[in-house]
Design an enzyme around this catalytic site. Structure first.
Site, short mmCIF file in Angstrom:
data_model
loop_
_atom_site.label_atom_id
_atom_site.label_comp_id
_atom_site.label_asym_id
_atom_site.label_seq_id
_atom_site.Cartn_x
_atom_site.Cartn_y
_atom_site.Cartn_z
NE ARG A 30 -43.79 93.05 -39.06
CZ ARG A 30 -44.16 91.76 -39.17
NH1 ARG A 30 -43.86 90.88 -38.24
NH2 ARG A 30 -44.83 91.35 -40.21
CG HIS B 159 -47.16 80.44 -37.68
ND1 HIS B 159 -47.16 80.49 -36.30
CD2 HIS B 159 -47.25 81.72 -38.09
CE1 HIS B 159 -47.25 81.75 -35.91
NE2 HIS B 159 -47.30 82.52 -36.98
CB SER C 154 -42.38 87.56 -37.68
OG SER C 154 -43.45 87.27 -36.84
CG ASP D 143 -41.97 87.50 -33.60
OD1 ASP D 143 -42.03 88.21 -34.62
OD2 ASP D 143 -42.92 86.83 -33.18
CE LYS E 145 -44.73 83.91 -34.33
NZ LYS E 145 -44.86 85.30 -34.67
#
Ligand code: URA
Length: 434
Positions: A168, A82, A183, A161, A187
């Site tokens: 956001r 990520h 966040s 999230d 995930k």
């Protein structure tokens, strides 16, 4: 307990308890807490921060807000990747098929664009037909059958999230260590990753502008990983200028395709090789980082990474003829080259500004419901440290509105700084943290 007391507490810089955080996450997920109240709390968190304990509690509450995936039936160690976000960041599109072609199973849940940064899901959806919202059993089945699946967060995984991420983005509350750490890690925990490689971007085009802040974010995520029993490695990478040359959804897909066919920009290559080498190592498929890089390079040269990309696209309903012939991607109405006003060396190209300019062309969202224009964006001709002559081509703008084109041109010429003195080539890999 009620939401007003929770907002008040965070507004007044007090620490929230685990029960209060869980109450908020449950209430917001099941719509009993309204967007405006969630906005107030998120803004208070953004402004006043969170302790490590609060961030961990937030992560766990978000991870448990929906289903959690068990990927053990795949029978392989699942290493997830990520990025904390960037401009021109097409790394997942190149890296994941590439490591999959070396036998690393990839089960990847990606995000959409956030703030001035792009998102892999938006990029994948610029390939006609590609399904990002498939169900869990098809997702797992794909990984078992072809070794790779890339989807969006449409499954009921970390739904809190998903809502907070969109919120956001629409209230300018993205650049926050507790919000980014929770966040990403919620995930990753919910999606069943056993090991995690994180690209923690740093610089003008990242949510963390300084190395110190990027280190702080990385160590928070490593700590959450430890608590959740998920080995996490953070690679701090430079995001001061856009990554590669293309910024914009289908333009980046095209750059990713060319990269997998061997034409990879040097900065993208450095990041892909480092992240890939660690993914292979964590997956237990190769101990030696330098050797892993050589294997990755080999699978670019022999086309295996590219073949896996085609397989991924076809397997998820995408029209692979676009990949084989990139001229099929819809073109913007206005395509205009921009020329340098002076000679010298490229000193800087503020990636955040460029990200915002490309968003304004239509590649990103201003309102959370906005649709995006896949064809628009820019393709740079130069990178920081490159020599440029007066009247030499600096970049090309792809726009679908004449006004937006003119505005982008004016702003880009201001953003790209050129100086007389030689500029050193920026280093891409800043640090590796475990
Ligand atoms: N990527 C995420 O998934 N979440 C963030 O908050 C930032 C980048």
């Amino acid at each position: 307990m009620n939401i007003l007391e929770i907002i008040e507490k965070k507004r007044d810089k007090k620490e929230l308890s685990k029960e209060e955080i869980t109450y908020f996450i449950k209430g917001y997920t099941n719509d009993t807490i309204a967007d405006y109240q969630a906005s107030a709390l998120i803004m208070a968190i953004y402004l006043n921060g969170m302790t490590k304990q609060e961030t961990t509690n937030l992560t766990i509450a978000m991870a448990n807000s929906g289903q959690t995936l068990d990927l053990s039936s795949i029978g392989e160690v699942i290493v997830d990747k990520h990025s904390t976000g960037g401009v021109g960041d097409k790394v997942s599109l190149i890296l994941l098929p590439l490591v999959a072609s070396l036998g690393v199973s990839v089960a990847k849940m990606s995000g959409r664009g956030l703030g001035f940064t792009g998102g892999t899901v938006d990029k994948l959806e610029s390939i006609p037909g590609y399904q990002t919202g498939i169900d869990i059993s098809s997702f797992i089945e794909n990984v078992k059958r072809i070794g790779i699946s890339m989807i969006s967060q449409t499954l009921n995984l970390a739904p809190a999230d998903k809502k907070i991420y969109k919120l956001r983005d629409s209230i300018s509350c993205v650049e926050s260590i507790p919000l980014i750490a929770s966040s990403i890690m919620s995930k990753k925990i919910a999606s069943g990753a056993q090991k995690i490689v994180l690209d923690v971007t740093c610089g003008s085009g990242a949510f963390m502008q300084s190395k110190e802040k990027a280190e702080e974010l990385a160590s928070e995520m490593i700590e959450i990983g430890k608590l959740a029993n998920r080995e996490t490695i953070c690679i701090l990478t430079n995001m001061d200028e856009p990554l590669g040359y293309a910024v914009g959804n289908s333009l980046e897909v095209i750059e990713a395709i060319e990269s997998l066919k061997g034409e990879m920009p040097e900065d993208v290559k450095e990041v892909v090789l480092e992240l890939g080498a660690y993914m292979i190592k964590l997956a237990g498929k190769g101990e030696d980082i330098e050797e892993n890089k050589v294997r990755l390079l080999k699978n670019i040269a022999n086309g295996k990474g590219y073949e896996t990309f085609i397989q991924l696209i076809e397997n998820q309903g995408g029209d692979a003829s676009y990949i084989k012939d990139i001229n099929q991607f819809p073109k913007a109405t206005y395509i205009e080259k921009v020329y340098s006003l002076k000679e010298g060396y490229i000193q800087s190209m503020n990636a955040k500004e460029i990200g915002k300019i490309v968003c304004n062309l239509g590649a990103g969202r201003i309102q959370k419901e906005d649709s995006i224009d896949n064809a628009v964006g820019i393709v740079l001709n130069k990178k920081v440290s490159d020599k440029v002559e007066k009247d030499e081509e600096l970049l090309t703008i792809y726009a679908n509105s004449k006004e937006k084109l003119e505005e982008a041109k004016r702003r880009l010429l201001e953003v790209i700084k050129i100086q007389d003195k030689i500029v050193e080539k920026p280093k891409m890999i800043l640090e590796i943290m475990k």
